[in-house]
Design a protein around this motif. Structure first.
Motif, short mmCIF file in Angstrom:
data_model
loop_
_atom_site.label_atom_id
_atom_site.label_comp_id
_atom_site.label_asym_id
_atom_site.label_seq_id
_atom_site.Cartn_x
_atom_site.Cartn_y
_atom_site.Cartn_z
N GLU A 508 0.83 -1.21 0.00
CA GLU A 508 0.00 0.00 0.00
C GLU A 508 0.86 1.26 0.00
O GLU A 508 2.02 1.25 0.47
CB GLU A 508 -0.93 0.01 1.21
CG GLU A 508 -2.02 -1.07 1.12
CD GLU A 508 -3.11 -0.87 2.14
OE1 GLU A 508 -4.25 -1.25 1.86
OE2 GLU A 508 -2.83 -0.32 3.23
N ALA A 509 0.25 2.33 -0.49
CA ALA A 509 0.96 3.61 -0.57
C ALA A 509 1.33 4.17 0.80
O ALA A 509 2.30 4.92 0.93
CB ALA A 509 0.10 4.61 -1.35
N ASP A 510 0.57 3.82 1.84
CA ASP A 510 0.87 4.35 3.17
C ASP A 510 1.83 3.47 3.97
O ASP A 510 2.05 3.69 5.15
CB ASP A 510 -0.43 4.56 3.97
CG ASP A 510 -1.19 3.25 4.21
OD1 ASP A 510 -0.68 2.18 3.80
OD2 ASP A 510 -2.27 3.29 4.80
N GLY A 511 2.40 2.42 3.31
CA GLY A 511 3.40 1.60 3.95
C GLY A 511 2.92 0.27 4.46
O GLY A 511 3.73 -0.58 4.83
N ARG A 513 1.61 -3.56 4.37
CA ARG A 513 1.83 -4.69 3.49
C ARG A 513 1.07 -5.90 4.01
O ARG A 513 0.82 -6.02 5.20
CB ARG A 513 3.33 -5.04 3.40
CG ARG A 513 4.17 -3.98 2.70
CD ARG A 513 5.64 -4.35 2.78
NE ARG A 513 5.88 -5.70 2.24
CZ ARG A 513 7.05 -6.32 2.32
NH1 ARG A 513 8.07 -5.74 2.96
NH2 ARG A 513 7.19 -7.53 1.81
N GLY A 514 0.71 -6.79 3.10
CA GLY A 514 0.04 -8.01 3.51
C GLY A 514 0.22 -9.11 2.48
O GLY A 514 0.51 -8.85 1.30
N THR A 540 -2.99 -11.09 6.61
CA THR A 540 -2.14 -10.66 7.72
C THR A 540 -1.25 -9.51 7.29
O THR A 540 -0.52 -9.60 6.29
CB THR A 540 -1.27 -11.83 8.21
OG1 THR A 540 -2.12 -12.89 8.61
CG2 THR A 540 -0.40 -11.41 9.37
N ALA A 541 -1.28 -8.43 8.04
CA ALA A 541 -0.42 -7.30 7.74
C ALA A 541 1.01 -7.64 8.09
O ALA A 541 1.30 -8.18 9.15
CB ALA A 541 -0.86 -6.07 8.52
N THR A 542 1.94 -7.32 7.23
CA THR A 542 3.35 -7.63 7.47
C THR A 542 4.21 -6.40 7.61
O THR A 542 5.38 -6.50 7.92
CB THR A 542 3.91 -8.49 6.31
OG1 THR A 542 3.74 -7.76 5.08
CG2 THR A 542 3.17 -9.82 6.21
N ILE A 555 0.00 -4.83 -6.39
CA ILE A 555 0.01 -6.22 -5.94
C ILE A 555 1.01 -7.02 -6.80
O ILE A 555 1.01 -6.90 -8.04
CB ILE A 555 -1.39 -6.85 -6.03
CG1 ILE A 555 -2.30 -6.25 -4.96
CG2 ILE A 555 -1.33 -8.38 -5.91
CD1 ILE A 555 -3.72 -6.80 -4.99
N MET A 556 1.82 -7.83 -6.13
CA MET A 556 2.72 -8.77 -6.80
C MET A 556 2.21 -10.18 -6.49
O MET A 556 2.08 -10.56 -5.34
CB MET A 556 4.15 -8.61 -6.29
CG MET A 556 5.13 -9.60 -6.91
SD MET A 556 5.40 -9.30 -8.67
CE MET A 556 6.39 -7.81 -8.60
#
Length: 582
Positions: A508-511, A513-514, A540-542, A555-556
């Motif tokens: 995400e642009a605000d930092g 990740r999941g 789950t946020a990473t 998204i990758m």
């Protein structure tokens, strides 16, 4: 008085010069050769045609031998012949060589009457038109023939004068008289598309091996084919190739004086005319191992162009298209050689090589015709049977490694610029190893000599699950929670014949990740809205400290199978979609 002496001295000098000039003309041979352009990295190319012009009063006798030695280079490498040469130039068919006694019988075929050169006519042995009464050659006995010979891999061509004891052929005594012997110019007794037939048939071979030269030589065998290639680069750095001319008489003494003695027979082209036309998006996919995927234990044959027998057949558009930067001519003829480079456990499953020609290269073309190829094994032995696949075994009489077609590709008009080569199916045994890459060397062969362009193609790698993978980048979504009024959807397509797993990583642009793993069935699709992934799959946020799903993102997706996909987003009144990058 002094004037008379001066005139006498000048007359003497002139007479001496005239005699010297006349003596020099005897046994003098003017050598004229066309220097042919040779591609830089091919193994067999046509060199120049020869014209040997024997000067006035020169006598050709049995035992005379003209030697044409191919050059070597500053580093000692040697140019060699890449095609056998064995024919006679004679007035008629039937000259015979007895291998037991090592003697020749001309059987009345010798040149007792050499034809006069007439405009519009072709002959391998002539004397030029002249008004002088004493320009015609003079023969004694049954006269002579020429035996032209050179061996594939050798570096010398010999032109041997053959005849009985006392047989001779002398060039006319007129000062302008000549005898002209023409060799390696693709001309023959029968003629073809762009070469007229000899007006007086005069070139013969022993095609059936009975020792009698009574079959008309094909013009494509009246050619000097040389190999200037050694390994990965041309031999040395030479770009001009000159032969060396020499001769012996029956006693072994030097006989003829050649002008020049080192004629240029070929030169390297600055760049190749041919190239492999790229088919965008075509990839060499994976091939199932025995006991893997839908082809379990079958070792089913695989086909590069159709995709049959691969882990996935979806990545089509695979075509071998060879493009030339100029149009082909109607007189040109081409063939194909296909050689399996690796691995050793892969073989050809059929002998038919499909092809088509086109004015504009394309990767959607289909075969229009098929050439039957000669098959050989890794040692060059003929193979006449082919394994059909599906048993994981290939017998010793089915181990075809190389397919070579005749020169059967022609052109009805001169607008065609590309040739499509359609390989037959391949088969393999249970001895293949996971990770082995199938490589095939594709060579375009041009009449008369052969190889004109060569490239190596990767057809695929053995092993579906462990070697087939993909990564897809979806560069933009609005946000996963649909909080901005836009919904976002994702599609992940499994192109493989086995079930797999895709890992969806959100950045995400605000930092924040999941990650989330999802299962994707074989030859099927995973389709979902992003808010479903966020809510139902408890992503789950990473990374980051905010709430996952409240910001734009990319998204990758990584998979353990060959994959493709699609992204879609909309707000109820408008929508847009795009394909991922790989």
């Amino acid at each position: 008085m002094r004037q008379n002496k001066l005139i006498a001295v000048m007359s003497t000098v002139f007479a001496i010069c005239l005699m010297a000039t006349s003596a020099w003309a005897i046994d003098r041979v003017e050598v004229k050769v066309t220097s042919e352009p040779i591609p830089r990295v091919v193994q067999c190319s046509k060199a120049g045609g020869f014209s040997l012009e024997f000067d006035s009063q020169t006598t050709l006798e049995p035992g005379d031998v003209i030697k044409i030695d191919l050059p070597n280079y500053f580093n000692g490498d040697q140019v060699t012949l890449c095609k056998n040469i064995d024919f006679v130039v004679s007035q008629g068919a039937g000259a015979a060589y007895d291998t037991t006694t090592a003697t020749w019988n001309l059987n009345g075929t010798g040149w007792a009457a050499v034809p006069l050169q007439v405009a519009g006519q072709e002959n391998p042995f002539v004397y030029p038109a002249t008004t002088a009464a004493n320009a015609a050659p003079n023969a004694t006995g049954n006269s002579i023939i020429f035996h032209v010979k050179g061996s594939n891999g050798g570096d010398r061509i010999t032109i041997t004068v053959i005849g009985a004891a006392g047989d001779t052929l002398q060039v006319g005594t007129d000062g302008d008289a000549k005898l002209i012997l023409k060799l390696f110019d693709l001309k023959d007794n029968d003629g073809d598309v762009d070469t007229p037939a000899f007006s007086n048939p005069g070139i013969w071979e022993d095609a059936d091996g009975d020792g009698v030269y009574d079959e008309a030589l094909d013009g494509n065998d009246n050619a000097l084919c040389i190999d200037v290639f050694d390994g990965d680069t041309p031999k040395g750095e030479t770009t001009v190739f000159k032969a060396n001319m020499d001769s012996d008489d029956l006693s072994g003494n030097d006989k003829f004086t050649f002008i020049p003695s080192d004629p240029q027979i070929a030169h390297i082209k600055g760049s190749s005319e041919y190239e492999l036309f790229p088919c965008k998006g075509a990839k060499a996919d994976n091939i199932p191992m025995p006991e893997e995927g839908q082809n379990s234990t079958s070792c089913a044959p695989f086909d590069y162009e159709s995709g049959a027998g691969y882990c996935t057949a979806a990545n089509l558009g695979r075509r071998i298209v060879i493009k030339r930067n100029t149009a082909f001519s109607a007189s040109e003829k081409f063939g194909v050689r296909l050689q399996i480079v690796s691995p050793s456990e892969v073989y050809w499953g059929a002998a038919g090589v499909g092809y088509n020609t086109m004015a504009t290269p394309t990767c959607t073309i289909a075969s229009a015709d098929t050439l039957t190829a000669t098959a050989t094994d890794a040692n060059g032995n003929a193979v006449t049977e082919f394994a059909t696949g599906g048993t994981c075994t290939v017998t010793s009489d089915q181990d075809a490694k190389t397919l070579t077609t005749a020169f059967g590709i022609g052109f009805a008009n001169e607008t065609q610029t590309a040739i499509y080569v359609d390989m037959p199916q391949l088969v393999y045994t249970s001895a293949v190893s996971e990770g082995d890459t199938v490589q095939v060397e594709v060579s375009l062969l041009k009449q008369p000599c052969g190889e004109i362009f060569t490239t190596t193609i990767d057809l695929g790698t053995f092993g579906c699950q462990n070697t087939a993978s993909d990564a897809l980048l979806f560069p933009y979504f609005t946000n996963m929670a649909d909080g901005d009024g836009w919904w976002d959807g994702i599609v992940i397509t499994n192109l493989a014949s086995f079930d797999g797993t895709a890992t969806i990583a959100v950045y995400e642009a605000d930092g924040d990740r999941g990650e989330q793993e999802v299962a994707v069935k074989a030859n099927s699709q995973y389709v979902s809205l992003l808010n479903t992934i966020l809510g139902d799959f408890s992503m789950t946020a990473t990374a980051g400290s905010g709430q996952l799903g409240d910001s734009s993102a990319y998204i990758m997706v990584t998979t353990d199978f060959n994959a493709d996909g699609f992204a879609m987003m909309g707000d109820g009144t408008q929508a847009q979609g795009y394909l991922p990058r790989d």
